[in-house]
Design an enzyme around this catalytic site. Structure first.
Site, PDB file in Angstrom:
ATOM      1  CG  ASP A   1      -3.537  26.076  40.067  1.00 39.32           C
ATOM      2  OD1 ASP A   1      -4.270  25.455  40.863  1.00 39.32           O
ATOM      3  OD2 ASP A   1      -2.802  25.522  39.225  1.00 39.32           O
ATOM      4  CG  HIS A   2      -4.269  29.970  45.703  1.00 44.96           C
ATOM      5  ND1 HIS A   2      -4.100  30.805  46.783  1.00 44.96           N
ATOM      6  CD2 HIS A   2      -3.402  30.394  44.771  1.00 44.96           C
ATOM      7  CE1 HIS A   2      -3.163  31.692  46.507  1.00 44.96           C
ATOM      8  NE2 HIS A   2      -2.734  31.469  45.280  1.00 44.96           N
TER       9      HIS A   2
ATOM     10  N   GLY B   1       5.740  28.938  43.552  1.00 43.61           N
ATOM     11  CA  GLY B   1       4.719  28.509  44.503  1.00 43.61           C
ATOM     12  C   GLY B   1       4.769  29.153  45.869  1.00 43.61           C
ATOM     13  CD  GLU B   2       1.752  31.457  46.169  1.00 47.92           C
ATOM     14  OE1 GLU B   2       0.993  30.481  45.997  1.00 47.92           O
ATOM     15  OE2 GLU B   2       1.879  32.378  45.341  1.00 47.92           O
TER      16      GLU B   2
ATOM     17  CG  ASN C   1      -1.805  27.596  47.314  1.00 53.42           C
ATOM     18  OD1 ASN C   1      -2.948  27.632  47.740  1.00 53.42           O
ATOM     19  ND2 ASN C   1      -1.133  28.686  46.969  1.00 53.42           N
TER      20      ASN C   1
ATOM     21  N   GLY D   1      12.957  39.382  40.810  1.00 49.36           N
ATOM     22  CA  GLY D   1      14.215  40.102  40.903  1.00 49.36           C
ATOM     23  C   GLY D   1      15.201  39.621  39.867  1.00 49.36           C
TER      24      GLY D   1
ATOM     25  CB  THR E   1       6.299  44.550  42.453  1.00 53.25           C
ATOM     26  OG1 THR E   1       7.338  43.743  41.869  1.00 53.25           O
ATOM     27  CG2 THR E   1       5.843  43.907  43.763  1.00 53.25           C
TER      28      THR E   1
END
Length: 322
Positions: free
Chosen positions: A37-38, A106-107, A110, A174, A192
């Site tokens: 979803d970008h 999120g990033e 985007n 984490g 990961t």
């Protein structure tokens, strides 16, 4: 039994193609499909980024069995959580119960596009906590008013709320994020294959849940072509979440990955025609205790042939491993 999925990689294919690939993936026998979803592709060479929710709505009507999932949606900056709640509810109704809402913090790539800045990790995760609380409340179908530190919802109701709401997957990386989100989510999402993630999630979640991972591969009859394509379009992958969350543009990802060598990508991603080699790339996730693994076929060039001809035999191999 481990379930295997197909990735609708919105960064590398157009919307009509993605719907066609989803149909072929269902016919090939995949259990589910996840969609990114970008707003932007990771690299310019990928060349696409259609609106994921429109694509998913079309896929819901073009398929009958395939479970659908966002992998993942950020419900805090580009979207308000109330809007995400409405979209997810509609998807659940359209798909007749086949939808899982995958969520993450999120990033920048985007989210910065709406001009609201890019908060710190702590703030982003606190925002995600509030967003999940809002989405959960709205999915009851009741009238909701919510007054949080980051979000306000004023007398809102989802009028087409599916019975039982929508299952939520939450991306974690984490122990700290697991501690915050395991009590709030239904399923774990991680990219990961760390056994500690599954163990920590199970301890904090204390209920049945799926653990959903994702593995990139680059199938091609020509191994060199497969490696070249992976290097051209997927060399950003090795940066890790701490880097990938912060870079704001495809140009930034190109600069950050400019020293990633072709051989580095070939070492990290299974490439070429050997289906046994491609299948074995899922083993770290299986050994870590993941219950679901979505495959990403890199690049659009061989995508149709992959889903039509290669996916079936490859699924036989990965299921034998599982």
């Amino acid at each position: 039994m481990v379930r295997f999925g197909y990735t609708l990689m919105t960064e590398q294919s157009g919307p009509r193609e993605l719907v066609r690939y989803a149909q072929a993936a269902e016919e090939a026998g995949f259990d589910f499909a996840v969609s990114s979803d970008h707003f932007s592709p990771w690299l310019v060479s990928q060349g696409h980024s259609p609106y994921a929710w429109t694509v998913l709505g079309a896929v819901a009507q073009a398929t009958t069995r395939l479970e659908l999932m966002t992998y993942v949606t950020c419900p805090t900056i580009r979207y308000h959580p109330a809007v995400v709640a409405q979209k997810a509810a509609t998807m659940q109704v359209l798909s007749e119960g086949r939808f899982v809402l995958g969520l993450g913090s999120g990033e920048s790539l985007n989210e910065h596009v709406v001009g609201q800045g890019w908060p710190s990790v702590d703030s982003r995760q606190s925002m995600l906590v509030e967003a999940i609380e809002i989405i959960r409340e709205l999915h009851t179908g009741e009238l909701v008013t919510y007054d949080g530190e980051y979000f306000r919802v004023d007398s809102a109701r989802i009028w087409d709320a599916p019975d039982g709401g929508v299952p939520l997957g939450v991306a974690v990386s984490g122990e700290e994020s697991i501690e915050r989100f395991a009590p709030l989510g239904d399923h774990l999402i991680a990219v990961t294959p760390e056994p500690g993630l599954v163990t920590a999630w199970d301890a904090a979640h204390r209920g049945e849940s799926r653990k959903i991972g994702q593995v990139p591969i680059s199938w091609d009859p020509d191994e060199d072509a497969a490696i070249d394509r992976a290097h051209d379009q997927f060399r950003w992958f090795g940066g890790g979440w701490a880097v990938n969350a912060e870079l704001p543009t495809p140009a930034g990802f190109a600069a950050a990955s400019s020293f990633v060598r072709r051989e580095d990508v070939a070492d990290a991603i299974a490439c070429g025609p050997d289906l046994d080699k491609l299948a074995e790339s899922v083993l770290p996730f299986l050994e870590a205790g993941f219950t679901d693994v979505a495959l990403v076929q890199i690049g659009d060039e061989q995508q149709q042939r992959f889903v039509d001809e290669i996916a079936g035999p490859l699924l036989e191999r990965v299921r034998a491993l599982g």
